[in-house]
Design an enzyme around this catalytic site. Structure first.
Site, mmCIF file in Angstrom:
data_model
loop_
_atom_site.group_PDB
_atom_site.id
_atom_site.type_symbol
_atom_site.label_atom_id
_atom_site.label_comp_id
_atom_site.label_asym_id
_atom_site.label_seq_id
_atom_site.Cartn_x
_atom_site.Cartn_y
_atom_site.Cartn_z
ATOM 1 C CE LYS A 1 17.381 0.979 4.469
ATOM 2 N NZ LYS A 1 16.307 1.360 3.541
ATOM 3 C CG ASP B 1 16.766 -0.142 0.307
ATOM 4 O OD1 ASP B 1 16.819 0.522 -0.743
ATOM 5 O OD2 ASP B 1 15.894 0.045 1.185
ATOM 6 C CD GLU C 1 13.811 -1.819 -0.892
ATOM 7 O OE1 GLU C 1 14.126 -2.868 -0.280
ATOM 8 O OE2 GLU C 1 13.095 -0.934 -0.397
ATOM 9 C CD GLU D 1 11.356 2.827 0.323
ATOM 10 O OE1 GLU D 1 11.775 1.711 0.639
ATOM 11 O OE2 GLU D 1 11.689 3.862 0.929
ATOM 12 C CG ASP E 1 4.480 2.975 1.069
ATOM 13 O OD1 ASP E 1 5.562 2.929 1.680
ATOM 14 O OD2 ASP E 1 3.469 3.554 1.528
ATOM 15 C CG HIS F 1 8.236 0.425 2.060
ATOM 16 N ND1 HIS F 1 7.645 1.618 2.436
ATOM 17 C CD2 HIS F 1 9.468 0.436 2.600
ATOM 18 C CE1 HIS F 1 8.501 2.329 3.160
ATOM 19 N NE2 HIS F 1 9.617 1.630 3.275
#
Lengths: 433, 433
Positions: free
Chosen positions: A217, A245, A271, A298, A321, A348
């Site tokens: 992240k 992400d 992402e 997602e 998703d 996701h």
């Protein structure tokens, strides 16, 4: 078999206490499920869920109750004999449509209900969902799709041709999957809330268990991200794949700027660099930061948005998703569009129930649609698998094909009872993980 | 002044019985409002609503209750001193954001709450909302906007420059509006459910009351549409403006085809030719059917989508919705983007409460942002105005500026009591219209 009753429960796990799942936009998620059970006049039930991160789960539960009258009294056979018609029926209620259409709370609820219908269907056929889908003819699969609003990108005939081209080799991919499983990557190492020490320990643990694709992240603080990226590259080396992400924290031009500073760590993709609604923004970012790819999905609300992301080259990795799109039917057409546009689908997952769903979807994608594993990895995370009746099986970082009938999201009765939310703050008992 | 309590009520009018509001996608709407009241420790209350068409209204009411904790205990002053921060706060709850973000049920509820806050603010200043906004400095207006995700299209400095350029001439437009009112067009003639005879009678009635801009619903059946377009052109002549509205019934290529057959009736625009999410689809249609314009916006979920519609030339008329966007704050930035891109704003109205809101918004747009009436007409329809405490005043087809403090959406107590929905089917008493 007649659908007699539909129940919905508000299930919340107190994951915010351990900072599992923490990222730049979501500092303290409580992984939650709006959990639906379709009761019939026979012995079978269909279970399904949509995933949320806590507050707002009650709205999905309420929306499931609002959709229920569209199903009650119908026979399973009336649904499975016209799957596209069923899907239009459940998304097309002229009044409910106003509060979407096909997005947000009402579409999350649609997903839970549609997933439960497919679970019931698969159970009634005695097959796991991926096998049910993989045994359907191309015509049956196309017959499950509502092509409204996407015919300018893919026609039923084009979808049919994609599926037919893979028919002859389906069985060899089934055998391969049963032997080897479907490759995954994991985000379990890189949550923002983890300490550097925990980050290193998680990397080592995951590598020892067979993973070579890792996601971290980013986006809260550049210097912090650079330090954490260094650590993760030290641990995983440069042959493993690193993904990043940002969870929507940047504006378009900001994303381009920020990623220039992280390019040295050679991420495969970034992402969610910005708003999940911004097709043109993603396209601008992708053009500016190539060869780093842009991944999103997602929070991509429906097939109409995915269509545009593909048409505009706004994404190079499709992270659909299983609970945000309107269930299996809508996922089928997004996978077929991705195939046509040459975009890998890397669904996701994580949260609660998403890994359980995704294993079926990625198996189907490989066996019937994409017919390749190149750049295809399904997301995986370690949390909350023990609450399901049929726990998933990972082997050397790969999802092994489920064998039990259904769509794998039936929760244990004791988990449902323990974590049912009755208002106030979520329970503080030990997580089931 | 402290916010002490927030109540939400489910109000539904049985409009489906008269087919008011019927179109190709919405055959039988029951005009409804999720109605919110902000209670304070003082004598003032703020009222706001979001509009729906029946089923699903209960979800918006529930979502208002989910948002309420974000407001309770706050002072009005803490909100009005940082309007952009307040808006980020109410749309940014990290858990609730998951079930949007900024779209569908949760954003409709945001709209109701934000509208109620502005109603309270305007009442506390003793001004109608349009005057409150028109008395704000450019800096104050820009300070009410959360620019997240739109800075690639408009920066705060650009917004400021637009507002500053119109400062010197604001007062003359205020005087003009008080004298003449803001021009409108009406859809009251052309609902699909009306007979040809009623269509003719409605045209004549509306012309006699001063209207020269008319909208007709199309898209259910081509031959039927051609017949109805002939009738309406016979009645209104060729100098009046005719608009068409398909309410999302077509796929992209279908829309192009269908409009070729209706081009002979010289529509100014076709509204909602396809999915409200399809920016690129609208752009393709607009290019193919020019000089007929494309209009959309009543289901455009947020500023990020409007930004793209403008960037891609997907709309040539911006029909923002006062209850679909997240209230006044988000509307401000959409109006400023429209100004920058040279696109007229003709807000969506009708239903219940939308006309009441739109009069304030269009007055502000003219006085502070667009500074022109060219191609600017706000929608109007005749229904359900009597249920409001401060009914709107139309004169020769123009909205006359409201004088009462607030945002005009306070409903009469007896209307709230009579039409509050308690489950089952909506009441069948005579409509208040």
């Amino acid at each position: 078999m007649i659908i007699t009753r539909i129940t919905a429960r508000d299930i919340r796990f107190p994951t915010s206490q351990t900072l599992d799942g923490s990222d730049a936009m979501n500092p303290d998620p409580d992984y939650s499920a709006a959990y639906v059970t379709i009761h019939t006049d026979g012995p079978l039930k269909g279970d399904g869920l949509t995933f949320t991160i806590g507050r707002g789960n009650e709205l999905c539960v309420a929306a499931i109750e609002s959709l229920a009258p569209l199903l009650i009294g119908r026979s399973l056979e009336s649904i499975t004999s016209d799957m596209a018609g069923f899907w239009r029926h459940i998304t097309g209620d002229s009044q409910l449509r106003w509060v979407g259409p096909e997005k947000g709370v009402i579409h999350l609820a649609t997903s839970a209900v549609v997933n439960a219908v497919w679970d019931l269907y698969a159970k009634s056929e005695g097959k796991p969902l991926w096998k049910l889908l993989s045994d359907m003819t191309p015509e049956q699969i196309v017959g499950a799709i509502d092509f409204r609003y996407v015919t300018d990108a893919i026609t039923p005939d084009e979808a049919l041709a994609i599926l037919q081209a893979n028919m002859a080799t389906r069985e060899q991919r089934v055998a391969e999957m049963i032997r080897d499983g479907y490759p995954s990557y994991t985000t379990s190492a890189g949550w923002l809330g983890y300490s550097d020490q925990k980050l290193r320990a998680q990397c080592r643990d995951l590598m020892s268990r067979g993973w070579s694709n890792f996601k971290i992240k980013v986006g809260r603080d550049l210097q912090d991200d650079i330090r954490r990226c260094k650590i993760i590259r030290e641990e995983i080396g440069w042959d493993s794949r690193l993904m990043m992400d940002a969870n929507q924290v940047w504006d378009v031009d900001q994303a381009v700027e920020y990623m220039k500073s992280l390019a040295e760590f050679k991420p495969w993709f970034i992402e969610e660099p910005t708003s999940p609604d911004d097709v043109l923004g993603h396209a601008k970012i992708a053009k500016a930061i190539a060869p780093i790819k842009v991944a999103t999905g997602e929070m991509c609300q429906n097939r109409v948005m995915f269509k545009q992301f593909m048409q505009a080259d706004g994404l190079q990795v499709c992270q659909l998703d299983s609970c945000r799109l309107g269930g299996v039917n809508e996922i089928l057409v997004v996978m077929l569009m991705a195939k046509k546009f040459g975009i890998p689908v890397c669904p996701h997952a994580g949260g609660v129930g998403l890994c359980e769903y995704v294993q079926h979807l990625s198996l189907f994608d490989y066996i019937c649609v994409s017919a390749t594993l190149e750049d295809r990895i399904a997301e995986y995370s370690d949390h909350l698998h023990d609450c399901f009746v049929h726990p998933l099986v990972m082997q050397d970082g790969r999802y092994m094909p489920p064998q039990d009938p259904g769509y794998s999201a039936t929760m244990k009765a004791e988990a449902l009872d323990e974590f049912e939310f009755k208002g106030g703050t979520p329970l503080t008992t030990a997580s089931l993980n």
